[in-house]
Write a protein that holds these residues in place. Structure first.
Motif, PDB file in Angstrom:
ATOM      1  N   ASP A   1      -4.512   5.040   7.302  1.00 21.97           N
ATOM      2  CA  ASP A   1      -6.106   4.978   6.342  1.00 21.97           C
ATOM      3  C   ASP A   1      -7.103   5.518   6.462  1.00 21.97           C
ATOM      4  O   ASP A   1      -7.188   5.637   7.878  1.00 21.97           O
ATOM      5  N   VAL A   2      -7.552   5.562   5.794  1.00 23.20           N
ATOM      6  CA  VAL A   2      -8.869   6.888   6.344  1.00 23.20           C
ATOM      7  C   VAL A   2      -9.953   5.815   7.182  1.00 23.20           C
ATOM      8  O   VAL A   2     -10.492   6.800   7.793  1.00 23.20           O
ATOM      9  N   PHE A   3      -9.748   4.817   7.030  1.00 22.23           N
ATOM     10  CA  PHE A   3     -11.030   3.678   8.392  1.00 22.23           C
ATOM     11  C   PHE A   3     -10.739   3.441   9.410  1.00 22.23           C
ATOM     12  O   PHE A   3     -11.153   2.706  10.185  1.00 22.23           O
ATOM     13  N   GLY A   4      -8.561   3.276   9.359  1.00 19.09           N
ATOM     14  CA  GLY A   4      -8.543   3.346  10.781  1.00 19.09           C
ATOM     15  C   GLY A   4      -8.068   1.907  10.713  1.00 19.09           C
ATOM     16  O   GLY A   4      -7.988   1.374  11.724  1.00 19.09           O
ATOM     17  N   ARG A   5      -8.247   1.674   9.848  1.00 23.03           N
ATOM     18  CA  ARG A   5      -7.757  -0.409   9.606  1.00 23.03           C
ATOM     19  C   ARG A   5      -6.223  -0.277   9.340  1.00 23.03           C
ATOM     20  O   ARG A   5      -5.879   0.204   9.154  1.00 23.03           O
ATOM     21  N   SER A   6      -6.051  -2.045  10.052  1.00 20.21           N
ATOM     22  CA  SER A   6      -4.687  -1.906   9.850  1.00 20.21           C
ATOM     23  C   SER A   6      -5.088  -3.288   8.845  1.00 20.21           C
ATOM     24  O   SER A   6      -5.516  -4.265   9.714  1.00 20.21           O
ATOM     25  N   ILE A   7      -4.450  -3.211   8.087  1.00 20.89           N
ATOM     26  CA  ILE A   7      -4.849  -4.402   7.058  1.00 20.89           C
ATOM     27  C   ILE A   7      -3.120  -4.933   6.344  1.00 20.89           C
ATOM     28  O   ILE A   7      -2.292  -4.347   5.904  1.00 20.89           O
TER      29      ILE A   7
ATOM     30  N   TYR B   1      -0.611   0.355  -6.491  1.00 21.74           N
ATOM     31  CA  TYR B   1      -0.702   1.435  -5.519  1.00 21.74           C
ATOM     32  C   TYR B   1      -2.209   1.538  -4.703  1.00 21.74           C
ATOM     33  O   TYR B   1      -3.075   1.576  -6.311  1.00 21.74           O
ATOM     34  N   LEU B   2      -3.503   0.878  -4.569  1.00 24.81           N
ATOM     35  CA  LEU B   2      -4.113   0.299  -3.511  1.00 24.81           C
ATOM     36  C   LEU B   2      -5.522   1.712  -3.417  1.00 24.81           C
ATOM     37  O   LEU B   2      -6.359   1.742  -3.541  1.00 24.81           O
ATOM     38  N   GLY B   3      -4.818   2.042  -2.036  1.00 20.67           N
ATOM     39  CA  GLY B   3      -5.496   3.621  -1.600  1.00 20.67           C
ATOM     40  C   GLY B   3      -7.021   2.563  -0.862  1.00 20.67           C
ATOM     41  O   GLY B   3      -6.947   1.547  -0.731  1.00 20.67           O
ATOM     42  N   CYS B   4      -6.749   3.764  -0.060  1.00 17.29           N
ATOM     43  CA  CYS B   4      -7.699   3.128   1.069  1.00 17.29           C
ATOM     44  C   CYS B   4      -9.045   2.113   0.631  1.00 17.29           C
ATOM     45  O   CYS B   4      -9.638   1.764   1.417  1.00 17.29           O
ATOM     46  N   GLN B   5      -9.610   3.103  -0.248  1.00 17.21           N
ATOM     47  CA  GLN B   5     -11.489   2.459  -0.939  1.00 17.21           C
ATOM     48  C   GLN B   5     -11.078   0.831  -1.473  1.00 17.21           C
ATOM     49  O   GLN B   5     -11.437   0.225  -0.979  1.00 17.21           O
TER      50      GLN B   5
ATOM     51  N   ASP C   1       3.156  -1.537   2.915  1.00 19.35           N
ATOM     52  CA  ASP C   1       3.898  -0.248   3.173  1.00 19.35           C
ATOM     53  C   ASP C   1       2.634   1.156   2.331  1.00 19.35           C
ATOM     54  O   ASP C   1       3.800   2.227   2.707  1.00 19.35           O
ATOM     55  N   GLU C   2       1.816   0.263   2.140  1.00 21.60           N
ATOM     56  CA  GLU C   2       0.663   1.564   1.738  1.00 21.60           C
ATOM     57  C   GLU C   2      -0.375   2.526   2.894  1.00 21.60           C
ATOM     58  O   GLU C   2       0.346   2.196   3.795  1.00 21.60           O
ATOM     59  N   SER C   3       0.636   3.754   2.441  1.00 19.36           N
ATOM     60  CA  SER C   3      -0.372   4.835   3.944  1.00 19.36           C
ATOM     61  C   SER C   3      -1.117   6.019   2.371  1.00 19.36           C
ATOM     62  O   SER C   3      -0.253   5.505   1.990  1.00 19.36           O
ATOM     63  N   CYS C   4      -1.679   5.916   3.265  1.00 18.50           N
ATOM     64  CA  CYS C   4      -2.550   7.011   2.430  1.00 18.50           C
ATOM     65  C   CYS C   4      -2.360   8.464   2.030  1.00 18.50           C
ATOM     66  O   CYS C   4      -1.506   9.057   2.185  1.00 18.50           O
TER      67      CYS C   4
ATOM     68  N   SER D   1       4.818  12.700   3.546  1.00 16.75           N
ATOM     69  CA  SER D   1       5.786  12.626   3.903  1.00 16.75           C
ATOM     70  C   SER D   1       5.846  10.707   4.754  1.00 16.75           C
ATOM     71  O   SER D   1       6.298  10.250   4.679  1.00 16.75           O
ATOM     72  N   LYS D   2       4.466  10.493   5.347  1.00 21.26           N
ATOM     73  CA  LYS D   2       4.312   9.266   5.704  1.00 21.26           C
ATOM     74  C   LYS D   2       4.183   8.022   4.470  1.00 21.26           C
ATOM     75  O   LYS D   2       4.804   7.298   4.117  1.00 21.26           O
ATOM     76  N   PHE D   3       2.747   8.747   3.701  1.00 20.23           N
ATOM     77  CA  PHE D   3       2.854   8.325   2.172  1.00 20.23           C
ATOM     78  C   PHE D   3       4.531   8.172   2.020  1.00 20.23           C
ATOM     79  O   PHE D   3       4.619   6.985   1.127  1.00 20.23           O
ATOM     80  N   LYS D   4       5.146   8.889   1.013  1.00 23.40           N
ATOM     81  CA  LYS D   4       6.534   9.367   0.699  1.00 23.40           C
ATOM     82  C   LYS D   4       7.470   8.157   1.047  1.00 23.40           C
ATOM     83  O   LYS D   4       8.338   7.737   0.111  1.00 23.40           O
TER      84      LYS D   4
END
Lengths: 483, 359
Positions: free
Chosen positions: B113-119, B136-140, B167-170, B189-192
């Motif tokens: 997450d670009v903001f460093g959160r674990s949600i 897919y939500l995305g960081c925002q 399971d989302e990753s930026c 690759s982390k995203f995929k």
């Protein structure tokens, strides 16, 4: 350098000194190779007349050259700081000071673009009609400094016809207001304002201006008429004027030139517009005003064209392409005229003016001279730029390979020869680029003994020759007297 | 690719020098210094390639003070923004960056997450547990609970059962535009790995653009899906009978060409769209693109106010958009513009209107 430290102390972050920042301001739109980029030593981004005064006073103290520029879309290097020193990015000062609706004038800082003047008048039903194709970037100060052209010159003329007053910081660092405020003309004093127009920043730095706005016409119609020669198009315009019809704009294109404006047409159809073999010129003509007046004008204009053997272009797409390319600039993204024509070579032109009866003769000189220097011909356009009469501003254009020094050098020889030949035909070397450094070696060819008086005027405004030195006169020549 | 490989285009810009790129550049319109224009940056690269100078922090400041909105590209035959990302890559490789960029990239690598959160999104959006269509939500959007719940509700009313997972990753969009080339393989690759869907809906225009254009995935922006349903006549909408203007998010409009769809959705709800001076492919950025929120938030505020002034000039009271970043940025712009121009234009998401219009 000491003067740069002094500039920084006076102007803070308005002073740019990084190498890359200076490099950006070392060239304009004129044909030149990358080796000919001439960065200034320091760039000033002024926000007020006071900032310019501070700059010029420091420059005067140290005898440092000051070159002011706007959009840097000049076609002959007018704002290129060939002696280094200080570059003033005039475009930083773009505030509109006042729109006077009742008197139809606008007071602006010098760096407002011509389009920004149009935008400022829009909600009041007014516009500024000095609009070349560079209007999105060309500033009012730059337009004044080289007395440039407009698409609508046949009705409104040039900056000389639209500017009422100019604020300028002279080469001594003093501020003068030259002109007659909001009055349309004046018989008082010497016409300093007119002296500044076309002076290329060699007398001072323009910091503000009051210009006329005009009522936005209710309706406008653009047409194109084919004639068998360029002189026939001139005769046609003369006949319209004799009838009492004054077009808003008129442009006589040679057949080659039209292709430059119809790139999008070619992209779409896979071929250039079909123009009859007998065509010697294509006259683009604009009428504007109340719809019924425009319709009446068109009726008379069509009848005259018919009588003179002219043929109206019926394919609107050709005309629309020209108009979009020339004025609205509203071409779809990636379909503008540059890519095919300017990927390797760029537009380069001589800008002479000749009397109305010599157009055909001068067109032959254009072709002959371009061929002599083995340059690719783009074509000629005669812009009608004198209000209510026939006065040409010529664009004798070529494609120039700006990656090839030899070709750029040949272009400059062509430029010189074209300039001199125009004087030979009782014309002038320049109509919208002014003299720059290119015409310095043959400046007296046109001005003769008058050049000495111009030199003295230069010395009065700019005794240390710090104002855009090397343009019109060499710096050495201006300083000769002092030495 | 290196910036040297862009030489031909950079030289073409030098030769052409038309300055059309200035016309709608949101940064230049505020700063009014030519170094920040597309031509300015191209010219700076020309000198760099030719060895007139080396890259510097000052050059980096200019290179990163760009929204990468593509307004310059809309007026040009050359793909300028691609090249500006290339320049950023060079600057990042040479360490000419601000520490804030590194922090953002580290956050992505550490937390996804670009903001460093674990949600734990599955708990927040538990109503999608039985969903069928991966969204897919995305960081925002991940941190924007209310808006996402609204979107889920709207989609549900339209018959789309959204499925939101933990399971989302930026996707890597921000790392891409900031020029962190070396970090991209790991992030992508982390995203995929985390999000192994072939066919999914995206909510954020930037995630959509990046997953489609850079990863070649079959993602669909939610507006396209909603538009299809409305145009097929399967969904009935109430007539809201109102006037509004629409702000095109740069990545959705100019870059992906989704320009008419949102307008047609608005018109289907009885919203009369009044265009701003800059619209459609010539739209003006809200100011937050290209990582500018990290680089220069004050300038972003100025740009958002500039855009909201255009909304005020249309004479309407509502601006609608469909991007989480544009929406929050323009909300600030609306407040600032209100102070200066004494007129408020309300910023709304398309979802608020759709929720109201759907029975």
């Amino acid at each position: 350098m000491e003067y740069i430290e002094e500039l920084k102390a006076a102007l803070g972050d308005k002073v740019l000194t990084e190498d890359f920042e200076r490099f950006i301001f070392g060239a304009d739109w004129s044909p030149r190779t990358q080796k000919e980029i001439m960065p200034p030593d320091v760039v000033i981004c002024p926000r007020s007349t006071e900032d310019v005064v501070e700059t010029v006073k420091i420059a005067y103290k140290y005898g440092i050259p000051v070159t002011a520029g706007g959009g840097l879309t000049g076609m002959a290097g007018g704002a290129v700081p060939i002696h280094g020193g200080i570059y003033i990015d005039g475009a930083c000062m773009n505030k509109i000071v006042e729109v006077d609706v009742e008197n139809q004038t606008i007071r602006t800082q010098s760096g407002a673009t011509l389009q920004e003047l149009v935008d400022a008048g829009k909600s009041h039903g007014l516009w500024f009609p000095i609009l070349p194709e560079s209007k999105w970037s060309c500033t009012i100060a730059s337009a004044i400094a080289c007395d440039n052209d407009s698409t609508f010159g046949m009705k409104y003329g040039k900056p000389l016809n639209q500017v009422l007053s100019i604020e300028m910081v002279t080469g001594r660092g003093e501020v003068i207001e030259a002109g007659h405020r909001k009055a349309r003309f004046s018989a008082s004093g010497y016409k300093l304002k007119d002296l500044i127009i076309g002076s290329e920043g060699t007398l001072g730095v323009i910091t503000g201006a009051t210009v006329k706005l005009e009522p936005v016409p209710e309706h406008r119609h653009v047409d194109m008429i084919i004639f068998d020669s360029m002189s026939k198009a001139v005769d046609y315009l003369d006949n319209l004027l004799r009838m009492g019809l004054v077009p808003e704009g008129a442009h006589i294109n040679c057949k080659r030139r039209l292709k430059f404006y119809t790139h999008a047409y070619k992209e779409k159809h896979g071929h250039d517009p079909k123009i009859p073999d007998w065509a010697g010129s294509l006259l683009a003509i604009i009428f504007a005003g109340d719809k019924d007046v425009v319709d009446f004008s068109l009726k008379k204009a069509y009848a005259m064209a018919d009588e003179m053997g002219g043929q109206l272009i019926q394919e609107r797409e050709i005309i629309d392409n020209w108009w979009i390319s020339k004025h609205t600039l509203d071409f779809p993204a990636f379909k503008q005229k540059w890519p095919a024509s300017q990927k390797v070579k760029k537009f380069g032109a001589a800008d002479p003016g000749i009397p109305m009866g010599r157009l055909e003769e001068y067109y032959d000189i254009f072709i002959e001279t371009a061929e002599k220097y083995e340059l690719d011909i783009l074509g000629m356009n005669a812009y009608l730029e004198h209000p209510g009469s026939i006065g040409f501003s010529l664009s004798c254009a070529l494609f120039v390979n700006y990656r090839d020094q030899d070709e750029v050098d040949r272009f400059r020889k062509y430029f010189e020869e074209m300039s001199k030949r125009a004087v030979d035909l009782e014309g002038t070397m320049s109509t919208y680029m002014s003299d720059t450094d290119l015409k310095v070696p043959y400046f007296e060819y046109e001005h003769g003994a008058g050049a000495q008086y111009m030199l003295e005027i230069k010395r009065i405004f700019d005794p240390k020759c710090i104002m855009n030195p090397g343009k019109k006169f060499t710096r050495e020549k201006v300083l000769e007297k002092e030495e | 690719m290196s910036i040297e490989e862009h030489r031909d285009d950079i030289e073409t810009c030098f030769g052409t020098s038309c300055n059309f790129c200035e016309r709608n550049c949101p940064v230049y319109k505020i700063l009014r210094i030519k170094t920040y224009t597309s031509k300015g940056k191209n010219r700076a690269m020309l000198g760099l390639i030719d060895g007139h100078y080396d890259a510097s922090m000052a050059l980096a400041e200019v290179a990163f003070t760009c929204t990468l909105c593509g307004a310059c590209d809309a007026h040009c035959a050359l793909p300028n923004t691609e090249r500006f990302i290339e320049l950023r890559r060079k600057l990042v490789k040479e360490g000419l960056i601000r520490p804030e960029y590194d922090l953002a990239i580290e956050s992505i690598k550490r937390t996804g997450d670009v903001f460093g959160r674990s949600i734990e999104t599955s708990k927040i959006f538990e109503e999608t547990a039985d969903g069928e269509v991966p969204v897919y939500l995305g960081c925002q959007y991940k941190g924007n609970k209310n808006e996402v719940k609204l979107i889920i509700k709207v989609l549900d009313k339209m018959g789309i059962k959204a499925k939101i997972t933990d399971d989302e990753s930026c996707c890597g969009y921000i790392a891409h535009v900031l020029g962190y080339e070396d970090e991209m393989p790991e992030i992508v690759s982390k995203f995929k790995e985390a999000y192994p869907h072939d066919d999914f809906i995206t909510l954020c225009p930037s995630c959509t653009m990046f997953t489609q254009e850079e990863m070649d995935l079959n993602s669909t922006h939610v507006v396209k899906r909603v538009h299809e349903l409305i145009m097929s006549g399967k969904v009935k909408l109430k007539n809201l009978d109102m006037d509004a203007t629409y702000h095109d998010p740069c990545d959705l409009g100019r870059k992906l060409g989704v320009i008419e769809e949102p307008r047609e959705i608005l018109e289907a709800m009885g919203v009369r769209v009044h265009e701003m001076e800059n619209n459609k492919e010539f739209s003006m950025c809200c100011g937050a693109g290209g990582g500018m929120l990290i680089t220069d938030p004050e300038l972003v505020e100025d740009m958002s106010k500039q855009r909201m002034k255009q909304a005020i000039d249309t004479g309407v009271d509502v601006l609608v958009t469909v991007c989480p970043t544009c929406e929050s940025t323009l909300l600030t712009g609306s407040m600032l513009a209100r102070k200066e121009y004494k007129k408020r234009v309300k910023v709304m998401s398309l979802w608020e209107l759709l929720d109201e219009a759907l029975e």
